[in-house]
Scaffold this active site. Structure first.
Site, PDB file in Angstrom:
ATOM      1  N   ASP A 166      42.888  35.124  46.829  1.00 16.52           N
ATOM      2  CA  ASP A 166      42.650  35.233  45.398  1.00 16.52           C
ATOM      3  C   ASP A 166      43.844  34.655  44.632  1.00 16.52           C
ATOM      4  O   ASP A 166      45.001  34.870  44.992  1.00 16.52           O
ATOM      5  CB  ASP A 166      42.427  36.703  45.017  1.00 16.52           C
ATOM      6  CG  ASP A 166      41.817  36.842  43.633  1.00 16.52           C
ATOM      7  OD1 ASP A 166      40.627  37.212  43.555  1.00 16.52           O
ATOM      8  OD2 ASP A 166      42.522  36.598  42.639  1.00 16.52           O
ATOM      9  N   ILE A 167      43.562  33.935  43.560  1.00 16.57           N
ATOM     10  CA  ILE A 167      44.618  33.286  42.775  1.00 16.57           C
ATOM     11  C   ILE A 167      45.461  34.325  42.020  1.00 16.57           C
ATOM     12  O   ILE A 167      46.603  34.038  41.640  1.00 16.57           O
ATOM     13  CB  ILE A 167      43.980  32.270  41.792  1.00 16.57           C
ATOM     14  CG1 ILE A 167      44.993  31.233  41.354  1.00 16.57           C
ATOM     15  CG2 ILE A 167      43.342  32.971  40.592  1.00 16.57           C
ATOM     16  CD1 ILE A 167      44.371  30.039  40.625  1.00 16.57           C
ATOM     17  N   ASN A 187      31.996  42.970  42.566  1.00 21.59           N
ATOM     18  CA  ASN A 187      31.801  43.166  41.130  1.00 21.59           C
ATOM     19  C   ASN A 187      30.523  42.451  40.709  1.00 21.59           C
ATOM     20  O   ASN A 187      30.271  41.312  41.126  1.00 21.59           O
ATOM     21  CB  ASN A 187      32.993  42.614  40.351  1.00 21.59           C
ATOM     22  CG  ASN A 187      34.274  43.370  40.646  1.00 21.59           C
ATOM     23  OD1 ASN A 187      34.252  44.574  40.907  1.00 21.59           O
ATOM     24  ND2 ASN A 187      35.405  42.680  40.619  1.00 21.59           N
ATOM     25  N   GLY A 191      32.650  44.025  36.049  1.00 23.76           N
ATOM     26  CA  GLY A 191      33.904  43.274  36.065  1.00 23.76           C
ATOM     27  C   GLY A 191      33.812  41.909  36.719  1.00 23.76           C
ATOM     28  O   GLY A 191      34.834  41.322  37.078  1.00 23.76           O
ATOM     29  N   GLN A 192      32.596  41.371  36.862  1.00 21.73           N
ATOM     30  CA  GLN A 192      32.448  40.053  37.480  1.00 21.73           C
ATOM     31  C   GLN A 192      32.861  38.968  36.493  1.00 21.73           C
ATOM     32  O   GLN A 192      32.357  38.917  35.368  1.00 21.73           O
ATOM     33  CB  GLN A 192      30.992  39.834  37.915  1.00 21.73           C
ATOM     34  CG  GLN A 192      30.786  38.519  38.659  1.00 21.73           C
ATOM     35  CD  GLN A 192      29.359  38.360  39.187  1.00 21.73           C
ATOM     36  OE1 GLN A 192      28.467  39.149  38.867  1.00 21.73           O
ATOM     37  NE2 GLN A 192      29.144  37.323  39.990  1.00 21.73           N
ATOM     38  N   SER A 193      33.790  38.098  36.927  1.00 20.74           N
ATOM     39  CA  SER A 193      34.252  37.021  36.052  1.00 20.74           C
ATOM     40  C   SER A 193      33.837  35.646  36.557  1.00 20.74           C
ATOM     41  O   SER A 193      33.857  34.679  35.788  1.00 20.74           O
ATOM     42  CB  SER A 193      35.779  37.071  35.893  1.00 20.74           C
ATOM     43  OG  SER A 193      36.414  36.891  37.139  1.00 20.74           O
ATOM     44  N   HIS A 214      30.573  37.162  45.448  1.00 24.58           N
ATOM     45  CA  HIS A 214      31.762  37.177  46.306  1.00 24.58           C
ATOM     46  C   HIS A 214      32.148  38.601  46.652  1.00 24.58           C
ATOM     47  O   HIS A 214      31.923  39.529  45.887  1.00 24.58           O
ATOM     48  CB  HIS A 214      32.940  36.456  45.640  1.00 24.58           C
ATOM     49  CG  HIS A 214      33.229  36.898  44.242  1.00 24.58           C
ATOM     50  ND1 HIS A 214      32.496  36.465  43.157  1.00 24.58           N
ATOM     51  CD2 HIS A 214      34.163  37.734  43.740  1.00 24.58           C
ATOM     52  CE1 HIS A 214      32.971  36.997  42.052  1.00 24.58           C
ATOM     53  NE2 HIS A 214      33.980  37.800  42.375  1.00 24.58           N
ATOM     54  N   LEU A 215      32.768  38.703  47.809  1.00 23.63           N
ATOM     55  CA  LEU A 215      33.251  39.977  48.323  1.00 23.63           C
ATOM     56  C   LEU A 215      34.776  39.943  48.281  1.00 23.63           C
ATOM     57  O   LEU A 215      35.392  39.049  48.870  1.00 23.63           O
ATOM     58  CB  LEU A 215      32.762  40.140  49.762  1.00 23.63           C
ATOM     59  CG  LEU A 215      33.095  41.427  50.512  1.00 23.63           C
ATOM     60  CD1 LEU A 215      32.402  42.623  49.880  1.00 23.63           C
ATOM     61  CD2 LEU A 215      32.675  41.298  51.973  1.00 23.63           C
ATOM     62  N   HIS A 216      35.374  40.888  47.564  1.00 22.57           N
ATOM     63  CA  HIS A 216      36.832  41.010  47.571  1.00 22.57           C
ATOM     64  C   HIS A 216      37.247  41.848  48.775  1.00 22.57           C
ATOM     65  O   HIS A 216      36.714  42.944  48.987  1.00 22.57           O
ATOM     66  CB  HIS A 216      37.321  41.749  46.318  1.00 22.57           C
ATOM     67  CG  HIS A 216      37.138  41.022  45.029  1.00 22.57           C
ATOM     68  ND1 HIS A 216      38.121  40.211  44.487  1.00 22.57           N
ATOM     69  CD2 HIS A 216      36.104  40.982  44.160  1.00 22.57           C
ATOM     70  CE1 HIS A 216      37.687  39.726  43.326  1.00 22.57           C
ATOM     71  NE2 HIS A 216      36.479  40.180  43.108  1.00 22.57           N
TER      72      HIS A 216
HETATM   73  P1  DGP Z   1      35.549  38.807  39.868  1.00 18.94           P
HETATM   74  O1  DGP Z   1      36.334  39.303  38.711  1.00 18.94           O
HETATM   75  O2  DGP Z   1      35.012  39.924  40.745  1.00 18.94           O
HETATM   76  O3  DGP Z   1      34.464  37.839  39.440  1.00 18.94           O
HETATM   77  O4  DGP Z   1      36.566  38.041  40.786  1.00 18.94           O
HETATM   78  C1  DGP Z   1      36.846  36.687  40.668  1.00 18.94           C
HETATM   79  C2  DGP Z   1      38.156  36.464  41.348  1.00 18.94           C
HETATM   80  O5  DGP Z   1      38.310  35.089  41.589  1.00 18.94           O
HETATM   81  C3  DGP Z   1      39.369  36.908  40.540  1.00 18.94           C
HETATM   82  O6  DGP Z   1      40.046  37.961  41.232  1.00 18.94           O
HETATM   83  C4  DGP Z   1      40.259  35.690  40.440  1.00 18.94           C
HETATM   84  C5  DGP Z   1      39.664  34.744  41.466  1.00 18.94           C
HETATM   85  N1  DGP Z   1      39.703  33.353  41.071  1.00 18.94           N
HETATM   86  C6  DGP Z   1      39.189  32.838  39.922  1.00 18.94           C
HETATM   87  N2  DGP Z   1      39.390  31.511  39.894  1.00 18.94           N
HETATM   88  C7  DGP Z   1      40.018  31.193  41.070  1.00 18.94           C
HETATM   89  C8  DGP Z   1      40.483  29.960  41.621  1.00 18.94           C
HETATM   90  O7  DGP Z   1      40.361  28.876  41.037  1.00 18.94           O
HETATM   91  N3  DGP Z   1      41.102  30.037  42.820  1.00 18.94           N
HETATM   92  C9  DGP Z   1      41.244  31.217  43.503  1.00 18.94           C
HETATM   93  N4  DGP Z   1      41.873  31.171  44.685  1.00 18.94           N
HETATM   94  N5  DGP Z   1      40.802  32.382  43.015  1.00 18.94           N
HETATM   95  C10 DGP Z   1      40.213  32.366  41.803  1.00 18.94           C
END
Ligand code: DGP
Length: 115
Positions: A31-32, A88, A94-96, A101-103
């Site tokens: 995750d970024i 999420n 809280g989905q962005s 996706h699975l965290h």
């Molecule tokens: P959510 O909020 O559940 O939709 O999680 C999306 C996640 O994706 C958030 O924790 C940050 C991550 N993320 C968003 N953009 C990028 C990206 O460009 N690269 C990576 N590695 N992660 C990203």
């Protein structure tokens, strides 16, 4: 592939990411903006926007995603100590990023209930 989807573009290699695993159907990357010492995002290559868009035929794919998370947890050394898997969904969830996706979060103690 949805050309305007960040996760589709990561899966296609168009946007760089720290990949930890990939196979025919599933891709996992760090995750970024990590929320734990280990924070890996596991996605299907195929664009599915959210849990709300799942169909019965996606059941095996979901199994692959969970099995990938299990293997990554073992490789990251957090299988025994424990970890949290989070999906999420939608605004209140809280989905962005609108690609399912699975965290995988581990390396620290997680509280309950979540925020
Ligand atoms: P959510 O909020 O559940 O939709 O999680 C999306 C996640 O994706 C958030 O924790 C940050 C991550 N993320 C968003 N953009 C990028 C990206 O460009 N690269 C990576 N590695 N992660 C990203």
């Amino acid at each position: 592939m949805a050309s305007d989807c960040i996760f589709c573009r990561i899966a296609a290699g168009e946007i760089p990411a720290k990949l930890v695993r990939e196979d025919e159907n599933v891709v996992a990357f760090r995750d970024i903006d990590p929320k734990a010492p280990t924070h890996v995002v596991v996605i299907p290559r195929r664009h599915i926007a959210s849990v709300n868009d799942l169909e019965p035929g996606d059941a095996a794919l979901l199994g692959e995603i969970f099995l990938a998370a299990k293997e990554i947890a073992r490789e990251e050394g957090i299988a025994a100590s424990g970890y949290r898997l989070v999906v999420n969904t939608g605004r209140d969830g809280g989905q962005s990023v609108d690609h399912i996706h699975l965290h995988l979060l581990g390396g620290r103690r997680h509280s309950w209930p979540p925020g």
